[in-house]
Design an enzyme around this catalytic site. Structure first.
Site: not given
Ligand code: UD1
Ligand code: MG
Length: 463
Positions: A76, A356, A368, A428
């Site tokens: 996350g 090329k 042509h 030619g």
């Molecule tokens: C996230 C937000 C949400 C917001 C939205 C906007 C959270 C929990 N939610 O949701 O509130 O409205 O973005 O676009 O943050 N990533 C990591 N590691 C992880 C998970 C994600 O590096 O474990 C990175 C992803 O590569 C991405 C970014 O974090 O670039 C956002 O992650 P994503 O899963 O797209 O979050 P959303 O569900 O879009």
């Protein structure tokens, strides 16, 4: 200020072998746009949290960034920020945290956020613990909803999956761009518990904790709501690409270039148009391409990693790659110029001509049906219809040279390596396997016979 870009997510909704943030928008990974916006702020350092297929990201972006590895691919966004704790643990200032899948966010918007923090500090004497970028969306589905109190302070951000039906009605959404005061982030982030539904540690949970701790969190509304669009699916990527594409086109139009039927045009972010350029429908300008003043790019043409100088014309359905077209030259229609070719001033490469790795001097014409490969052709040369430079002997490529003012008649075969002198004349249909000295005439043809009335007889025999 420091900046941390979250780019470790699995991007499950992309159904891909490639990290989500490496999927391309106008020839560049979506992460390139995020980093461009971040670099525009001149932060003291930029770090990326990477995880899934991190090598692809590191190979592309190189070592001008710090990289932190998130070991749990499903940790996350909160876990991602924790993975880079060494980057910000002892930092006393504000850190920008930005989702790697938010390619539309502009430098100026983040500058606005920074200004807002200073204004709140100066006029309200409040040190914000966090400021998040938000927008009002008519359809907020999928985004975290921003829950505020009556004074406008953020109480929490609830993710779609956890939102009550009432919270789902909130139209203000979290854009995934934050400024955190690091000491307060450190206190709050360790208190976040994984979501019971997904097991992920949500970064957005820190706002609830900060509010509970008596810290102030505010949201900063993006001027243009499209800016916060997150590319979570391939279709959202397509939409983001369209928004960026039209933005680029509008920018060039405002600088004095005419773009016909812009909905069909593709101009990549590193292309430059020097003014008074006219681009016709379905054209693509790719990579590191520079288009000079007054150039015309005809319908359906592709120019990639090339320079087209002032006043040149690329007629319809032509392709120019890794080449240089000098001022006033005409290429096409239906021409193909590739691999480090140089087309001289006011030269003409016409219909169904392929060039090329060749050099054409000033005012040289191949109008042509010709193939010119590995050749150096001086100025004022005429290359007739159907002339072929046979540069390949089955094993190796060989060069040819044609001196200035030479005339190469139609359908001749120039067998390389060979040298055709200045002001020489190739009749030619000749096959040139030996050097032709300056000013000489070369002709190789079986003798022509005309047989009296034989034509008519032949036709009668056939009937
Ligand atoms: C996230 C937000 C949400 C917001 C939205 C906007 C959270 C929990 N939610 O949701 O509130 O409205 O973005 O676009 O943050 N990533 C990591 N590691 C992880 C998970 C994600 O590096 O474990 C990175 C992803 O590569 C991405 C970014 O974090 O670039 C956002 O992650 P994503 O899963 O797209 O979050 P959303 O569900 O879009
Ligand atoms: Mg996202």
């Amino acid at each position: 200020m420091r900046a941390l870009v979250l780019a470790a997510g699995l991007g499950t909704r992309f159904i891909s072998e490639k990290p989500k943030v490496m999927h391309s928008i106008l020839g560049k990974p979506m992460l390139w746009y995020v980093l461009k916006a971040v670099k525009g702020l001149n932060p003291e350092s930029i770090a990326l949290v990477v995880g899934y297929k991190s090598e692809q990201i590191k190979n592309y972006f190189g070592d001008s960034y710090l990289y932190f590895h998130q070991s749990n691919p499903k940790g996350g966004t909160g876990d991602a920020v924790l993975s880079a704790i060494e980057f910000w643990r002892n930092y006393e200032g504000y850190m920008l945290v930005i989702n790697g899948d938010s390619p539309l966010v502009r430098t100026n918007t983040i500058k606005g956020m920074l200004r807002y923090i200073h204004l709140v500090e100066e006029y309200e004497s409040i040190k914000l613990s966090a400021l998040l970028l938000s927008a009002q969306l008519p359809d907020p589905t999928g985004y975290g909803r921003v829950v505020k109190d009556q004074e406008g302070n953020v109480l929490k951000v609830v993710e779609e999956k956890d939102a009550s039906s009432e919270e789902k009605l909130i139209k203000e959404v979290n854009g995934g761009v934050y400024l955190f005061y690091c000491p307060h982030l450190l206190e709050a982030l360790f208190k976040v518990k994984p979501s019971q539904k997904t097991g992920e540690v949500y970064l957005t949970e820190v706002f609830r904790i900060m509010a509970q701790m008596g810290y102030t969190v505010r949201s900063f509304m993006a001027e243009d709501p499209t800016e916060i669009l997150g590319a979570n699916t391939r279709w959202e990527l397509s939409i983001a690409e369209n928004v960026i594409r039209l933005g680029i086109l509008q920018g060039w139009a405002e600088k004095g270039n005419t773009l016909h039927q812009p909905e069909s045009l593709w101009i990549e972010p590193e292309v430059e148009l020097q003014g008074d350029v006219e681009v016709y429908p379905d054209a693509m300008l790719i990579g590191n391409t520079k288009i000079g003043k007054g150039v015309k790019i005809g319908k359906g043409s592709i120019v990639e990693n090339s320079i087209v100088e002032d006043g040149a014309i690329i007629e319809a359905y032509s392709i120019v790659r890794n080449s240089h077209i000098k001022a006033g030259a005409i290429v096409g229609p239906f021409a193909h110029v590739r691999e480090k070719s140089l087309i001289g001033k006011e030269s003409h490469v016409g219909n169904f001509v392929e060039v090329k790795k060749s050099f054409l001097g000033e005012r040289t014409k191949a109008k042509h049906l010709a193939y010119i490969g590995d050749a150096e052709i001086e100025e004022d040369v005429n290359v007739g219809a159907g002339v072929v430079f046979a540069n390949f002997d089955g094993k190796r490529k060989h060069p040819s040279y044609v001196g200035k003012g030479a005339f190469i008649g139609s359908n001749s075969l120039i067998v390389a390596p060979v040298r055709i002198g200045s002001y020489s004349f190739v009749a030619g249909g000749s096959v040139i396997t030996k050097d032709v000295p300056d000013g000489d005439l070369a002709i190789s043809r079986p003798k022509l016979k005309i047989l009296k009335d034989k034509g008519k007889k032949k036709l009668q025999d056939l009937r």
